[in-house]
Design a protein around this motif. Structure first.
Motif, PDB file in Angstrom:
ATOM      1  N   ARG A  69       0.817  -1.216   0.000  1.00 49.09           N
ATOM      2  CA  ARG A  69       0.000   0.000   0.000  1.00 49.09           C
ATOM      3  C   ARG A  69       0.855   1.273   0.000  1.00 49.09           C
ATOM      4  N   ILE A  70       1.974   1.240   0.724  1.00 46.34           N
ATOM      5  CA  ILE A  70       2.822   2.428   0.842  1.00 46.34           C
ATOM      6  C   ILE A  70       3.951   2.353  -0.177  1.00 46.34           C
ATOM      7  N   ASP A  71       3.879   3.217  -1.160  1.00 44.19           N
ATOM      8  CA  ASP A  71       4.895   3.265  -2.217  1.00 44.19           C
ATOM      9  C   ASP A  71       6.189   3.868  -1.652  1.00 44.19           C
ATOM     10  N   ARG A  72       7.313   3.208  -1.893  1.00 49.18           N
ATOM     11  CA  ARG A  72       8.600   3.708  -1.383  1.00 49.18           C
ATOM     12  C   ARG A  72       9.098   4.920  -2.173  1.00 49.18           C
ATOM     13  N   ALA A  73       8.632   5.062  -3.417  1.00 53.38           N
ATOM     14  CA  ALA A  73       9.167   6.094  -4.305  1.00 53.38           C
ATOM     15  C   ALA A  73       9.114   7.520  -3.740  1.00 53.38           C
ATOM     16  N   ALA A  78       7.990   4.774   9.244  1.00 53.06           N
ATOM     17  CA  ALA A  78       6.834   5.283   9.996  1.00 53.06           C
ATOM     18  C   ALA A  78       5.549   5.127   9.192  1.00 53.06           C
ATOM     19  N   ALA A  79       5.638   5.345   7.880  1.00 53.82           N
ATOM     20  CA  ALA A  79       4.459   5.206   7.023  1.00 53.82           C
ATOM     21  C   ALA A  79       3.954   3.767   7.023  1.00 53.82           C
ATOM     22  N   ILE A  80       4.878   2.803   6.980  1.00 51.92           N
ATOM     23  CA  ILE A  80       4.484   1.395   7.062  1.00 51.92           C
ATOM     24  C   ILE A  80       3.821   1.114   8.407  1.00 51.92           C
ATOM     25  N   LEU A  81       4.429   1.594   9.491  1.00 53.50           N
ATOM     26  CA  LEU A  81       3.872   1.384  10.832  1.00 53.50           C
ATOM     27  C   LEU A  81       2.460   1.969  10.950  1.00 53.50           C
ATOM     28  N   ARG A  83      10.901  17.541   8.874  1.00 52.89           N
ATOM     29  CA  ARG A  83      10.077  18.444   8.046  1.00 52.89           C
ATOM     30  C   ARG A  83       9.710  17.780   6.721  1.00 52.89           C
ATOM     31  N   GLU A  84      10.697  17.164   6.063  1.00 57.31           N
ATOM     32  CA  GLU A  84      10.437  16.552   4.759  1.00 57.31           C
ATOM     33  C   GLU A  84       9.548  15.318   4.883  1.00 57.31           C
ATOM     34  N   ALA A  85       9.771  14.514   5.927  1.00 61.74           N
ATOM     35  CA  ALA A  85       8.916  13.339   6.142  1.00 61.74           C
ATOM     36  C   ALA A  85       7.489  13.780   6.449  1.00 61.74           C
ATOM     37  N   GLY A  86       7.349  14.820   7.264  1.00 64.29           N
ATOM     38  CA  GLY A  86       6.023  15.324   7.607  1.00 64.29           C
ATOM     39  C   GLY A  86       5.244  15.768   6.383  1.00 64.29           C
ATOM     40  N   ALA A  87       5.943  16.372   5.425  1.00 62.40           N
ATOM     41  CA  ALA A  87       5.285  16.812   4.184  1.00 62.40           C
ATOM     42  C   ALA A  87       4.762  15.608   3.399  1.00 62.40           C
ATOM     43  N   ILE A  88       5.543  14.514   3.374  1.00 65.64           N
ATOM     44  CA  ILE A  88       5.085  13.308   2.668  1.00 65.64           C
ATOM     45  C   ILE A  88       3.899  12.685   3.395  1.00 65.64           C
ATOM     46  N   ASP A 129      -1.844  11.619   3.248  1.00 65.63           N
ATOM     47  CA  ASP A 129      -2.979  11.643   4.183  1.00 65.63           C
ATOM     48  C   ASP A 129      -2.817  10.601   5.295  1.00 65.63           C
ATOM     49  N   LEU A 130      -1.604  10.504   5.824  1.00 66.07           N
ATOM     50  CA  LEU A 130      -1.326   9.595   6.944  1.00 66.07           C
ATOM     51  C   LEU A 130      -1.495  10.388   8.238  1.00 66.07           C
ATOM     52  N   THR A 131      -2.717  10.431   8.723  1.00 60.51           N
ATOM     53  CA  THR A 131      -3.063  11.348   9.817  1.00 60.51           C
ATOM     54  C   THR A 131      -2.745  10.798  11.206  1.00 60.51           C
ATOM     55  N   ASN A 132      -2.313   9.544  11.299  1.00 59.55           N
ATOM     56  CA  ASN A 132      -2.043   8.970  12.624  1.00 59.55           C
ATOM     57  C   ASN A 132      -0.547   8.961  12.963  1.00 59.55           C
ATOM     58  N   ILE A 133       0.246   9.779  12.243  1.00 63.52           N
ATOM     59  CA  ILE A 133       1.682   9.906  12.531  1.00 63.52           C
ATOM     60  C   ILE A 133       1.963  11.302  13.074  1.00 63.52           C
ATOM     61  N   THR A 134       2.710  11.354  14.179  1.00 65.08           N
ATOM     62  CA  THR A 134       3.214  12.615  14.715  1.00 65.08           C
ATOM     63  C   THR A 134       4.726  12.582  14.632  1.00 65.08           C
ATOM     64  N   ALA A 135       5.325  13.521  13.881  1.00 62.16           N
ATOM     65  CA  ALA A 135       6.779  13.575  13.698  1.00 62.16           C
ATOM     66  C   ALA A 135       7.351  14.719  14.536  1.00 62.16           C
ATOM     67  N   VAL A 136       8.416  14.413  15.286  1.00 70.70           N
ATOM     68  CA  VAL A 136       8.968  15.351  16.258  1.00 70.70           C
ATOM     69  C   VAL A 136      10.483  15.441  16.085  1.00 70.70           C
ATOM     70  N   THR A 137      11.025  16.666  16.141  1.00 67.34           N
ATOM     71  CA  THR A 137      12.472  16.839  16.187  1.00 67.34           C
ATOM     72  C   THR A 137      12.917  16.814  17.644  1.00 67.34           C
ATOM     73  N   ALA A 138      13.735  15.835  17.991  1.00 67.82           N
ATOM     74  CA  ALA A 138      14.193  15.690  19.379  1.00 67.82           C
ATOM     75  C   ALA A 138      15.320  14.672  19.418  1.00 67.82           C
TER      76      ALA A 138
END
Length: 219
Positions: free
Chosen positions: A36-40, A97-100, A118-123, A128-137
């Motif tokens: 389902r999740i394209d790596r490209a 994270a997208a696979i998870l 930032r770049e992962a969050g944009a993808i 429309d992967l709304t159940n991921i929260t990306a944090v810089t830490a």
């Protein structure tokens, strides 16, 4: 897209899934998520046309995107359920994270490099992967404010499973982490936290970038 393009795309996807199975990724739900999740979208520039090959590729900030079979094997080792809250240490490209996100209720992913987050969050938003929260830490300390977690996945190698992360794992929880010196082949370890303590299981040899404390220069 022409008929030939669609046929070629379907063939590449079939070969991709066959390669995963041949390397030991046999869990149907994991294979479905990886189909389902394209790596490209997670690979840019010179290496974009190699997205469907089972190999690690360089990304920004001196990091890599893991080869798909390793992503699949690590995901499979977590034994995820749809109600799980997961912490991923090492966002990188965002692909893991997208696979998870397809297999768990909520995914928190942390990286020391602000640019990667930032770049992962944009993808994630694009897909429309709304159940991921990306944090810089500093991922070596986990995310205490969101703990405890049902599952923790570390995508960088530590000399030992990090104590702060183990402390954020629920009873009955599982952590999968590469362990070993950065200049040698590491072992992928599954740690299960039981009522009586921690159980360690060695899964397979791997090679990952080292887990580094502190924020990246761009963080």
């Amino acid at each position: 897209m022409t008929g030939n393009d669609a046929s070629s795309d379907a063939e590449r996807k079939m070969q991709f899934l066959f390669a995963l199975r041949s390397k030991g990724v046999t869990d149907t739900s994991v294979l479905t998520a990886m189909e389902r999740i394209d790596r490209a979208p997670f690979i840019r520039g010179y290496f974009a046309d190699r997205a469907y090959e089972d190999m690690p590729l360089p990304i920004a900030c001196g990091q890599t995107i893991s080869q798909p079979s390793v992503v699949g094997l690590m995901t499979q080792a977590l034994r995820l359920s749809p109600r799980d809250k997961v912490l991923e240490v090492g966002t990188g490209s965002g692909y893991q994270a997208a696979i998870l996100s397809q297999l768990a209720r909520r995914v928190y992913t942390v990286d020391r490099h602000k640019r990667l987050v930032r770049e992962a969050g944009a993808i994630f938003r694009q897909l429309d992967l709304t159940n991921i929260t990306a944090v810089t830490a500093d991922g070596s300390f986990g995310l205490p404010d969101q703990a405890p977690f049902d599952r923790i996945l570390v995508t960088a190698a530590a000399e030992d499973p990090p104590g702060p992360l183990l402390a954020q794992l629920k009873i009955g929880g599982i952590m999968v982490v590469p362990v070993g010196q950065s200049d040698t082949v590491q072992s992928l370890i599954r740690v299960t936290r039981g009522e009586g303590g921690l159980d360690y299981e060695e899964l397979r040899p791997v090679r990952f970038v080292p887990l580094v404390e502190g924020l990246g220069r761009d963080g």
